[in-house]
Design an enzyme around this catalytic site. Sequence first.
Site, PDB file in Angstrom:
ATOM      1  CG  HIS A  64       4.125   2.008  -0.371  1.00 41.95           C
ATOM      2  ND1 HIS A  64       3.001   2.685  -0.779  1.00 41.95           N
ATOM      3  CD2 HIS A  64       5.174   2.698  -0.855  1.00 41.95           C
ATOM      4  CE1 HIS A  64       3.353   3.743  -1.481  1.00 41.95           C
ATOM      5  NE2 HIS A  64       4.676   3.766  -1.551  1.00 41.95           N
TER       6      HIS A  64
ATOM      7  CD  GLU B 112      -0.092  -0.164   2.382  1.00 44.20           C
ATOM      8  OE1 GLU B 112       1.125   0.106   2.497  1.00 44.20           O
ATOM      9  OE2 GLU B 112      -0.954   0.704   2.206  1.00 44.20           O
TER      10      GLU B 112
ATOM     11  CB  CYS C 222      -0.969   4.668  -2.390  1.00 46.05           C
ATOM     12  SG  CYS C 222       0.142   3.307  -2.858  1.00 46.05           S
TER      13      CYS C 222
ATOM     14  CB  CYS D 284      -0.793  -0.350  -1.423  1.00 47.75           C
ATOM     15  SG  CYS D 284       0.951   0.048  -1.152  1.00 47.75           S
TER      16      CYS D 284
END
Length: 166
Positions: A56, A58, A86, A89
């Site tokens: 992701h 992040e 999410c 993260c």
Amino acid sequence: MQQEPHDSHYMELALQQAALAPHMGEVPIGAVLVHSHEVIAAGHNYREISQDPTAHAEMIVIRKAAERLQTWRLTETTLYVTLEPCPMCAGAIVQSRIARLVFGAWDPKAGACGSIFDIPAERRLNHRVQVMGGLFEQESRELLQEFFRAKRGTLPASSSPPKSAS
């Protein structure tokens, strides 16, 4: 948490990162990590390219910043991301000791910073993150909506061809 003077500038940089992602077949989510008014790391999703479920935006930025700063403790930093993080993260944000999180669009299906869960504010954890959501929310949401419309091959209602009279 209140908006700080440079938040808009850094969120625009995160949006620029997000805008790069669709050209690579990635969902347009971008992130920028800032320390002392300097961008330490920037990136976007790489899940499809790398076939890595943890890639992701992040996570990419946190890894880059830790490598650059030679520490996993990213104290006194602010993470700007175009979509509410999410649970994975949000956990990484807490574990890396990021001080502030600023995000664009809320994620009612997977958000873990106020929507479904609120991991950064969890009092039982050893670190809490200041969170501000909704900065450039519309722009962040539009990037995502455009990407998924294109992926599904659907046009927005305003772009539909006129129906012929039968």
